[in-house]
Each structure stands twice: as structure tokens, then as C-alpha cells.
Design a protein around this motif. Structure first.
Motif, PDB file in Angstrom:
ATOM      1  N   LEU A  99       0.842  -1.192   0.000  1.00 49.74           N
ATOM      2  CA  LEU A  99       0.000   0.000   0.000  1.00 49.74           C
ATOM      3  C   LEU A  99       0.877   1.242   0.000  1.00 49.74           C
ATOM      4  N   ARG A 100       0.664   2.097  -0.992  1.00 52.05           N
ATOM      5  CA  ARG A 100       1.452   3.320  -1.151  1.00 52.05           C
ATOM      6  C   ARG A 100       0.493   4.501  -1.296  1.00 52.05           C
ATOM      7  N   PRO A 101       0.973   5.731  -1.107  1.00 55.70           N
ATOM      8  CA  PRO A 101       0.085   6.887  -1.282  1.00 55.70           C
ATOM      9  C   PRO A 101      -0.543   6.923  -2.671  1.00 55.70           C
ATOM     10  N   ASN A 102      -1.850   6.791  -2.733  1.00 53.52           N
ATOM     11  CA  ASN A 102      -2.650   6.904  -3.956  1.00 53.52           C
ATOM     12  C   ASN A 102      -2.443   5.772  -4.969  1.00 53.52           C
ATOM     13  N   HIS A 103      -1.737   4.700  -4.589  1.00 52.65           N
ATOM     14  CA  HIS A 103      -1.559   3.616  -5.553  1.00 52.65           C
ATOM     15  C   HIS A 103      -1.099   2.344  -4.856  1.00 52.65           C
ATOM     16  N   TYR A 104      -1.401   1.221  -5.526  1.00 55.72           N
ATOM     17  CA  TYR A 104      -0.784  -0.035  -5.141  1.00 55.72           C
ATOM     18  C   TYR A 104       0.648  -0.067  -5.672  1.00 55.72           C
ATOM     19  N   HIS A 105       1.542  -0.729  -4.953  1.00 57.00           N
ATOM     20  CA  HIS A 105       2.857  -0.995  -5.521  1.00 57.00           C
ATOM     21  C   HIS A 105       2.691  -2.136  -6.519  1.00 57.00           C
ATOM     22  N   MET A 106       3.104  -1.906  -7.758  1.00 54.96           N
ATOM     23  CA  MET A 106       2.682  -2.764  -8.864  1.00 54.96           C
ATOM     24  C   MET A 106       3.769  -3.726  -9.359  1.00 54.96           C
TER      25      MET A 106
ATOM     26  N   TYR B 137      -7.475   3.294  -7.277  1.00 53.31           N
ATOM     27  CA  TYR B 137      -8.563   2.732  -6.476  1.00 53.31           C
ATOM     28  C   TYR B 137      -8.073   2.165  -5.143  1.00 53.31           C
ATOM     29  N   LEU B 138      -6.774   2.118  -4.939  1.00 54.53           N
ATOM     30  CA  LEU B 138      -6.272   1.826  -3.597  1.00 54.53           C
ATOM     31  C   LEU B 138      -6.955   2.703  -2.560  1.00 54.53           C
ATOM     32  N   ASN B 139      -7.278   3.946  -2.935  1.00 58.54           N
ATOM     33  CA  ASN B 139      -7.889   4.869  -1.975  1.00 58.54           C
ATOM     34  C   ASN B 139      -9.283   4.435  -1.540  1.00 58.54           C
ATOM     35  N   ALA B 140      -9.903   3.508  -2.304  1.00 60.39           N
ATOM     36  CA  ALA B 140     -11.171   2.922  -1.874  1.00 60.39           C
ATOM     37  C   ALA B 140     -10.944   1.599  -1.157  1.00 60.39           C
ATOM     38  N   HIS B 141      -9.773   1.030  -1.337  1.00 61.11           N
ATOM     39  CA  HIS B 141      -9.432  -0.250  -0.712  1.00 61.11           C
ATOM     40  C   HIS B 141      -9.005  -0.071   0.744  1.00 61.11           C
ATOM     41  N   ILE B 142      -8.517   1.123   1.070  1.00 63.21           N
ATOM     42  CA  ILE B 142      -8.090   1.409   2.438  1.00 63.21           C
ATOM     43  C   ILE B 142      -9.074   2.366   3.116  1.00 63.21           C
ATOM     44  N   ASP B 143      -8.976   2.435   4.438  1.00 63.41           N
ATOM     45  CA  ASP B 143      -9.695   3.475   5.181  1.00 63.41           C
ATOM     46  C   ASP B 143      -8.884   4.762   4.999  1.00 63.41           C
ATOM     47  N   TYR B 144      -9.251   5.520   3.977  1.00 64.82           N
ATOM     48  CA  TYR B 144      -8.467   6.681   3.582  1.00 64.82           C
ATOM     49  C   TYR B 144      -8.478   7.754   4.669  1.00 64.82           C
ATOM     50  N   LYS B 145      -9.619   7.944   5.300  1.00 64.16           N
ATOM     51  CA  LYS B 145      -9.718   8.975   6.335  1.00 64.16           C
ATOM     52  C   LYS B 145      -8.770   8.666   7.490  1.00 64.16           C
ATOM     53  N   THR B 146      -8.772   7.427   7.949  1.00 65.37           N
ATOM     54  CA  THR B 146      -7.892   7.052   9.063  1.00 65.37           C
ATOM     55  C   THR B 146      -6.433   7.252   8.684  1.00 65.37           C
ATOM     56  N   LYS B 147      -6.043   6.824   7.478  1.00 62.98           N
ATOM     57  CA  LYS B 147      -4.647   6.955   7.067  1.00 62.98           C
ATOM     58  C   LYS B 147      -4.256   8.412   6.896  1.00 62.98           C
ATOM     59  N   SER B 148      -5.123   9.238   6.294  1.00 65.69           N
ATOM     60  CA  SER B 148      -4.780  10.639   6.045  1.00 65.69           C
ATOM     61  C   SER B 148      -4.667  11.439   7.337  1.00 65.69           C
ATOM     62  N   ASN B 149      -5.298  10.953   8.389  1.00 67.42           N
ATOM     63  CA  ASN B 149      -5.215  11.621   9.691  1.00 67.42           C
ATOM     64  C   ASN B 149      -4.108  11.060  10.570  1.00 67.42           C
ATOM     65  N   GLY B 150      -3.179  10.321   9.953  1.00 66.07           N
ATOM     66  CA  GLY B 150      -2.011   9.840  10.683  1.00 66.07           C
ATOM     67  C   GLY B 150      -2.147   8.445  11.254  1.00 66.07           C
ATOM     68  N   GLY B 151      -3.231   7.750  10.954  1.00 71.03           N
ATOM     69  CA  GLY B 151      -3.441   6.411  11.462  1.00 71.03           C
ATOM     70  C   GLY B 151      -2.796   5.349  10.584  1.00 71.03           C
TER      71      GLY B 151
ATOM     72  N   HIS C 118     -14.291  21.304   1.661  1.00 66.13           N
ATOM     73  CA  HIS C 118     -14.152  20.143   2.528  1.00 66.13           C
ATOM     74  C   HIS C 118     -12.700  20.032   3.012  1.00 66.13           C
ATOM     75  N   ASN C 119     -12.142  18.807   2.998  1.00 68.24           N
ATOM     76  CA  ASN C 119     -10.750  18.600   3.383  1.00 68.24           C
ATOM     77  C   ASN C 119     -10.250  17.318   2.730  1.00 68.24           C
ATOM     78  N   PRO C 120      -8.933  17.117   2.669  1.00 66.54           N
ATOM     79  CA  PRO C 120      -8.388  15.986   1.905  1.00 66.54           C
ATOM     80  C   PRO C 120      -8.609  14.615   2.541  1.00 66.54           C
ATOM     81  N   SER C 121      -9.316  14.515   3.675  1.00 67.86           N
ATOM     82  CA  SER C 121      -9.541  13.195   4.270  1.00 67.86           C
ATOM     83  C   SER C 121     -10.566  12.376   3.489  1.00 67.86           C
ATOM     84  N   VAL C 122     -11.271  13.015   2.545  1.00 69.30           N
ATOM     85  CA  VAL C 122     -12.137  12.293   1.612  1.00 69.30           C
ATOM     86  C   VAL C 122     -11.430  12.277   0.259  1.00 69.30           C
ATOM     87  N   PRO C 123     -11.084  11.097  -0.267  1.00 61.88           N
ATOM     88  CA  PRO C 123     -10.339  11.040  -1.526  1.00 61.88           C
ATOM     89  C   PRO C 123     -11.233  11.281  -2.736  1.00 61.88           C
TER      90      PRO C 123
END
Length: 573
Positions: free
Chosen positions: A50-57, A281-295, A414-419
Motif C-alpha cells: 500500500l502506497r500513497p494513492n496507488h498499489y505498488h505494482m 482505487y487503492l484509496n477505496a481499498h483502504i480506510d483513507y480517512k484514518t490513514k490521512s489523519n495519521g493512522g 471540505h478537506n483531503p480526508s475524503v479522496p
């Protein structure tokens, strides 16, 4: 009538059967491809991390933290394409093979001589350093194990290694290379660190999931007490999980995870066969809000409404567990790696009583946005719209206009916690003096991150006086006038320099909006190739294109607002 009912029952049962299947077996050729780099086979990263905005391919193959190790063609074929870019793959090679697969080798340094010669000729012909070339099938054939390049650290690489991929040539989808029998010993099952539980009566962006630590007993993971009590009748799960291979402590990505509800398959994902057009679509595969807030990274085990990829397979409920008060469901989660090593989570899921937590909080104007629909936002001085495939889950969009000391208003979208999956145009109305209308830049900022995009003026029709720029994230937006040209600074070089002992010429270029649109170097009136790896310095390594004797070098740099800086240097080689 009886026959029609029977056929309908058969059809519905068939549909249920189709939806309730897990994943089909995979059958890729084994040992067809050899290890692609001259080092002991070992991984820095695997496919699906899991990488920012993408799967490692692909696989990041170790090069012992060194550059210039030999890179070999993994099988016979021909070089079909190559690319040189400041970020991303850096210098890379694509090889097509007769069995219908393509291999990719990235972050390279020098190509092998015949290819290097071809690339240089094309760069000077096109007068471009960053280049993408499609190569005819018969021009550059290779044999299995042939030296094709030296490994490096170019492009988006954070350290020396070889990025290696296997693709389906027909559709360019990327496959998990560890399914092809490479010699990476792995008898270690994945580690499962934590479990997250979601109330699927609500948006995943408008809740904080319940997080449970997991403990391993007799080979099985479970939360404390082996039971999870919820207060909603619709539940989904996410996990934090990593894979390791034998003799390595690296936390690599997992391959597959599946959820069973009372021993019936409910949902799961498998990371394989993904296109670069789909990797965001990794951003839909992960809990984006939790990750963007430092989780931590939490991988959803069921599909969000706006996730269309076949990475997931689900039952008719889309992997959401439905509960009745007092019911106990036996939940099992199987997590595996590409070698088939398996870890399991087991617990009982119980609905106590339903508590409605569906309340909105926050300040500013709110508007409901939904995936699968065009979402339009319009105000007197700002507007935008999102296409149908822009969102992954519903949420309450919030808007504020913020005053600041610069004179230009700030619009909080809004804010970037929603992708946001797609690019979208933001339009802002402003009264800009005519002389500066082509110098307007739109700034998007939030926290410590700033983005600057040239704002195109709309000069005709109903939207005259508006400025448009394209973004892919929410945040704070503001127009600014940019009339400041880039700053060009030579390093160890200047007018009148005797460059006889220099091996290269270096320029650093900076701009107040951080974006350089164009860098051009002309040596005695002819284009000269400067590289720009990682978007840092512009570098020319002396070669046959700069002979001995006196020369004149003209440097021209343009930013995205059209501001230009030119500098001229006389030097002797």
C-alpha cells in the motif's frame, strides 16, 4: 406457470451461487522468467503493498544498496518500449515476450550501448530529455539473461533497487510476479495486527471505526474475549496485515483476504491483475480517512459503493454482514500471501441493540455527495462538479469562505480526508486587472502541503471573469497573481569559466509556485541535453556534443504562469 417459477428459482439460485464464489485458481508459467538483476534474489517490496494513492505494482529487487549492478532480460523477446522521466520509473525498459507477457525494468542508470545510442539519437531529434519511445519489434531483440542495463536509483526511487513487473501484453494489466515461481523462499504466514469494525449504515468517511488489537493463540488470531458486540445491523471489517518472507523482517503487502460469515463466503480481495489506470482505487481499498489523519493502513474487506474493480469478490450483500438483535455470527477471516501461507482470525459477532449515530457535525454549509452520481457545487464566486466515478462513498460535503490578509479570498472545499478519484475543475470568480489575467495561479493548500496550478481565464460568455484550474484533492483554494520569474543558479560554473576539468554543468532552478514548465539549453545555437532526475537539478554531462574550444550556452527557463528567465554564459572547454 410451475415451470416459470422453477426456472426463476433456478436463476436466482444460480446468481447467488455466482456471487458467493471465492476466487478462481491461478495458473501462470513457472520458472519461465529468470531473476532480473545480478544479486542474490531478495525483496525490498512486493506486489500489492500500500502506497500513497496507488498499489505498488511489482517487485522491488534488492541490489545490496548499490547502483550499476547488471540487469538482465528475464526471458527472450524484444525491447518494445522505453521511457525516461524525472519521477515515476525514471529510466525504464519494457520487453515483450513470445508467451504473451511483458516485463518492465525501472529506476535504471545506463542502458546497454545499442539502446543508449538509439535513445540519445531520439532525444536530440525530438529535443526532449524526458521521452517515451515505442520501438519496432525487430529492432532490438534480446535473449534470456542478456545484459540490458545497469541498475540505479532514478525517478521516484528512494534508494538503489530494481523495480520489476510482469504484465499481460494484450491489456497491459500488471500481474503479481510472485505467482511465476521466482526463487524467494517464503514459509511465513502473514501477520495480522488489528481489526477495524464499521457501521455500514453510515459512510465510512463519517465515522471512526472501532479498532481491536488481535492476539495469536494456537495459531489463530482473535480479539480479547473472542467476541465483538456492535450496535448496528450492518457491519463490515478492515484489517492491518503484513507479510514477511523467510530470513527477512520487511513488512510486505498481503496477497489475499477473505471473510466468512457462519462458514459462508461473504467477501474478499485478491491483489493481482491490476491496470495502472486503476491503481488509484487503492484509496477505496483502504480506510483513507484514518490513514490521512495519521493512522495505520486499514484494508477494507468489503467493497465500497464507488469501487468497480474486480479486486473484490463479494456475496449479494456486497460483503456487508447483516445482523438481527441477539444474533451471534461466527466470523472467520483468512489472510494469505502469494505462496499460500495462511493466517486466520476468528471471533463471534453479536448485535446488542441498534443505536442511531447518524448525526452530522462541523461548521459551514453542508451538501450530500454520493458515488455514482454527478455532484455539483455552485456558489456566487466558486463552483465545481465531480463526475460519476469521482467518489467511493457518500459524505456530507462542507464549505466555508475564509478571509485572509492577502486580499484574495480562500475557499474551503471540505478537506483531503475524503479522496477524489478523478480530476475536477475548480472555478473561481475574481476581478483581476487585465495586465495580469494570464498570470493567475490557483493555489490549493491544506496542512503543510501546497499545490499550484495555472488558472486559465475564461474570457467569453456567461463565465467571463472566472478562472479555472484542475485538481484531484479537496482543501483550501485561492487565486494568486504570479509575476515572479524563476531563479536560475549555476553550481560551480559561471560566465568565463574554463570547463576543461569539469565533467558536467549543473543548474538549480527554483520558482515561487514550485512548477517549472520548460527548461531549454542551447549550446552555440543547438539544443543540448540536460537531465532532470527527480525534478531537482538540471545536469549536462560533457559528451561529444560539446567539443573542445570556446562556447556560448543560453539557458531559458519558464514557469507555468509564463514568466521567463534567460541567462547566457561564455565558457571554454
Amino acid at each position: 406457470m410451475i415451470k416459470r417459477v422453477a426456472l426463476l428459482i433456478f436463476f436466482l439460485n444460480g446468481v447467488t451461487h455466482i456471487f458467493s464464489q471465492s476466487f478462481r485458481p491461478l495458473n501462470y508459467p513457472q520458472q519461465y522468467f529468470q531473476w532480473p538483476v545480478g544479486a542474490v534474489p531478495a525483496l525490498v517490496a512486493n506486489f500489492g503493498e500500500l502506497r500513497p494513492n496507488h498499489y505498488h505494482m511489482g517487485l522491488d529487487c534488492r541490489t545490496n544498496q548499490k547502483e550499476n549492478l547488471p540487469v538482465y532480460a528475464a526471458a527472450e523477446g524484444y525491447i518494445a518500449r522505453l521511457k525516461i522521466e524525472p519521477f515515476g520509473f525514471g529510466r525504464c525498459i519494457y520487453i515483450n515476450h513470445p508467451n504473451g507477457y511483458t516485463t518492465l525494468y525501472a529506476h535504471l542508470n545506463a542502458f546497454y550501448p545499442a539502446l543508449e545510442k538509439h535513445v540519445t539519437e531520439q532525444q536530440y531529434k525530438q529535443q526532449k530529455w524526458n521521452i517515451s519511445l515505442d520501438i519496432p519489434a525487430g529492432l532490438l531483440p534480446v535473449t534470456k539473461g542478456q545484459f540490458i542495463a545497469a541498475s540505479g536509483n532514478t525517478g521516484g526511487s528512494q534508494g538503489p533497487h530494481l523495480h520489476f513487473e510482469i504484465r499481460n501484453t494484450a491489456n497491459d494489466n500488471v500481474l503479481n510476479p510472485l505467482l511465476f515461481g521466482f526463487p524467494i523462499a517464503d514459509n511465513i504466514p502473514p501477520d495480522i495486527i488489528r481489526l477495524a469494525v464499521y457501521d455500514r449504515c453510515r459512510s465510512t468517511y463519517e465515522q471512526t471505526p472501532k479498532i481491536f488489537s488481535l492476539h495469536k493463540t494456537n495459531g489463530v488470531y482473535s480479539p480479547a474475549g473472542g467476541k465483538i458486540i456492535v450496535n448496528t445491523d450492518k457491519v463490515s471489517f478492515a484489517i492491518t496485515s503484513y507479510d514477511r518472507y523467510t530470513s527477512s523482517t520487511n513488512q510486505n503487502g498481503i496477497f489475499q483476504a477473505m471473510v466468512y460469515d457462519d462458514d459462508k463466503f461473504a467477501s474478499g480481495f485478491r491483489l493481482n491483475d491490476i491496470s495502472y489506470l486503476e491503481t488509484r482505487y487503492l484509496n477505496a481499498h483502504i480506510d483513507y480517512k484514518t490513514k490521512s489523519n495519521g493512522g495505520p493502513y486499514l484494508q477494507h474487506l468489503s467493497r465500497l459503493p464507488g469501487y468497480p474493480l474486480p479486486v473484490y469478490n463479494t456475496d449479494v450483500n456486497n460483503g456487508v454482514i447483516k445482523l438481527e438483535p441477539g444474533e451471534t455470527h461466527a466470523i472467520k477471516i483468512n489472510v494469505s500471501d502469494a505462496n499460500g501461507n495462511l493466517s486466520t482470525v476468528k471471533f463471534n459477532l453479536v448485535l446488542d441493540k441498534i443505536i442511531d449515530n447518524n448525526s452530522n457535525t462541523g461548521t459551514g454549509i453542508q451538501q450530500e455527495f454520493h458515488p455514482g452520481y454527478i455532484n455539483i457545487f455552485e456558489r456566487e464566486n466558486i463552483n465545481f462538479y465531480l463526475p460519476e466515478n469521482a467518489l467511493y462513498d457518500s459524505f456530507s460535503f462542507r464549505y466555508n469562505q475564509i478571509s485572509n490578509n492577502s486580499g484574495m479570498p480562500v475557499y474551503q472545499l471540505h478537506n483531503p480526508s475524503v479522496p477524489v478519484h478523478t480530476y475536477f475543475d475548480v472555478k473561481i470568480k475574481a476581478n483581476i486587472p487585465f495586465a495580469y489575467q494570464d498570470k493567475v495561479v490557483m493555489k490549493r493548500f491544506f496542512g503543510s502541503k501546497d499545490d499550484y496550478v495555472k488558472a486559465e481565464p475564461i474570457k467569453m460568455g456567461k463565465e467571463a471573469g472566472w478562472y479555472k484550474a484542475t485538481f484531484r484533492e479537496f482543501g483550501n483554494f485561492q487565486l494568486m497573481i504570479d509575476s515572479i520569474p524563476p531563479v536560475v543558479s549555476p553550481v560551480g560554473f559561471g560566465n568565463g569559466t574554463n570547463a576543461a576539468r569539469l565533467s558536467r554543468i549543473i543548474f538549480t532552478v527554483k520558482d515561487n509556485t514550485e512548477v517549472i514548465k520548460k527548461f531549454t539549453a542551447m549550446l552555440d545555437g543547438k539544443w543540448l541535453r540536460f537531465s532532470n532526475d527527480k525534478g531537482r537539478n538540471f545536469i549536462y554531462n560533457f559528451d561529444e556534443y560539446c567539443s573542445k574550444g570556446p562556447h556560448e550556452l543560453l539557458i531559458s527557463v519558464e514557469d507555468q504562469a509564463g514568466n521567463v528567465t534567460e541567462k547566457k554564459y561564455s565558457f571554454t572547454r
